[in-house]
Design an enzyme around this catalytic site. Structure first.
Site, PDB file in Angstrom:
ATOM      1  N   ILE A 155       0.845  -1.198   0.000  1.00 13.58           N
ATOM      2  CA  ILE A 155       0.000   0.000   0.000  1.00 13.58           C
ATOM      3  C   ILE A 155       0.879   1.246   0.000  1.00 13.58           C
ATOM      4  CG2 ILE A 155      -1.901   1.177   1.130  1.00 13.58           C
ATOM      5  CD1 ILE A 155      -2.439  -1.727   0.031  1.00 13.58           C
ATOM      6  N   GLU A 156       0.858   1.956  -1.118  1.00 11.84           N
ATOM      7  CA  GLU A 156       1.723   3.124  -1.281  1.00 11.84           C
ATOM      8  C   GLU A 156       0.949   4.401  -1.589  1.00 11.84           C
ATOM      9  OE1 GLU A 156       4.996   2.348  -3.902  1.00 11.84           O
ATOM     10  OE2 GLU A 156       5.146   0.258  -3.293  1.00 11.84           O
ATOM     11  N   LEU A 157      -0.378   4.305  -1.677  1.00 14.35           N
ATOM     12  CA  LEU A 157      -1.205   5.459  -2.034  1.00 14.35           C
ATOM     13  C   LEU A 157      -2.409   5.563  -1.109  1.00 14.35           C
ATOM     14  CD1 LEU A 157      -1.415   4.871  -5.907  1.00 14.35           C
ATOM     15  CD2 LEU A 157       0.182   6.404  -4.729  1.00 14.35           C
TER      16      LEU A 157
END
Length: 302
Positions: A155-157
């Protein structure tokens, strides 16, 4: 007992002790996890697993889901899920699993549109993942009838909200007879700003920390201390079974954090392998590993 018999027993005892001391500890043995799916020139899944270099494969990525959106799988140039051309990878997933390799579906990535609006939304997403990629039933399974081993959180956003709810809900499916592995790929700054609450649920089996694109906690120009400090913080703060050192497989694979193989094997892994929570190395990605031969260079030392 004669002196000769006694001497034989002593010799056998010393030989047994020497073998025991020289045998590597199981706790220090690790495996390599690889991200596959974001470049059509990296070979298919079966070829990836047939190399014998990887113990875990993350199929990347499910890039769109949550808040009522129709989930969307993106496997770059490998296939087109919308045209139902990815189902043939189901047999390849099974091929990998027959080799003892765990195959996970990776959620998120650096490009996409994903978030979880509520606890109820988390349940909707979990049900979708169960029915379409895990042990459930659906007529629209993107990878065919293959049952993946688990779900990877990359999860990067977006928002940090409700990833913990998704982790808790997914973990409940393990009670249906087959273990569902949960893995995560947080950034090395602690705590991860998006996945912190999820990782604190104590539901994660493997955590492959991204020690790249974050100079304050990764390797740079001969400095290993920042990496060691971050590793110690993660492994003493999060309740996961095993932790992995996440690295770019080539200098071009990330903006920073690349570690030359000789430096990794001589200066870094010997220290990390002293940790009882050491699990191995994660690499981004199969395409870059093919270009640079990184996993081949480090495999014997992992």
């Amino acid at each position: 007992m004669t002196n000769m018999t006694l001497r034989k027993h002593v010799i056998y005892f010393l030989f047994f002790i020497s073998c025991s001391l020289s045998k590597p500890s199981d706790a220090s043995r690790g495996g390599i996890a690889i991200y596959w799916g974001q470049n059509g020139n990296e070979g298919n899944l079966s070829a990836t697993c047939a190399t014998g270099r990887y113990a875990y494969v993350n199929v990347a990525f499910l890039v769109k889901f949550g808040n009522g959106q129709t989930p969307e799988l993106n496997l770059a140039g490998h296939c087109n899920p919308a045209a139902n051309t990815c189902t043939h990878f189901g047999s390849q997933v099974k091929d990998c699993q027959s080799r003892g390799i765990k195959v996970m579906l990776s959620l998120g990535g650096g490009i996409g549109n994903y978030s979880i609006g509520s606890r109820e939304d988390a349940k909707v997403i979990a049900d979708y993942l169960w029915n379409n990629f895990l042990g459930g039933k659906s007529s629209s399974r993107p990878l065919g009838d293959a049952v993946l081993d688990g779900i990877d959180f990359n999860i990067e956003l977006g928002s940090p909200q409700h990833w913990d709810d998704l982790a808790r809900t997914l973990s409940k499916f393990s009670h249906r007879g087959r273990k569902i592995y949960l893995t995560g790929a947080p950034q090395c700054p602690f705590p991860d700003r998006l996945m912190g609450s999820a990782l604190n649920t104590k539901r994660f089996d493997y955590v492959w920390i991204q020690f790249y694109n974050n100079p304050p906690c990764s390797y740079s120009s001969g400095n290993t201390q920042n990496l060691f400090d971050s590793w110690n913080k993660w492994t003493t703060s999060i309740a996961a079974q095993k932790f992995f050192l996440g690295l770019p497989a080539a200098p071009e694979a990330a903006g920073s954090g690349y570690i030359p193989p000789d430096v990794l094997t001589s200066q870094i892994l010997p220290t990390l392998k002293k940790s009882r929570k050491y699990g191995g190395v994660m690499l981004w990605s199969k395409f870059w590993d093919d270009k640079n031969g990184y996993s081949s260079s480090i495999l014997a030392s992992v």
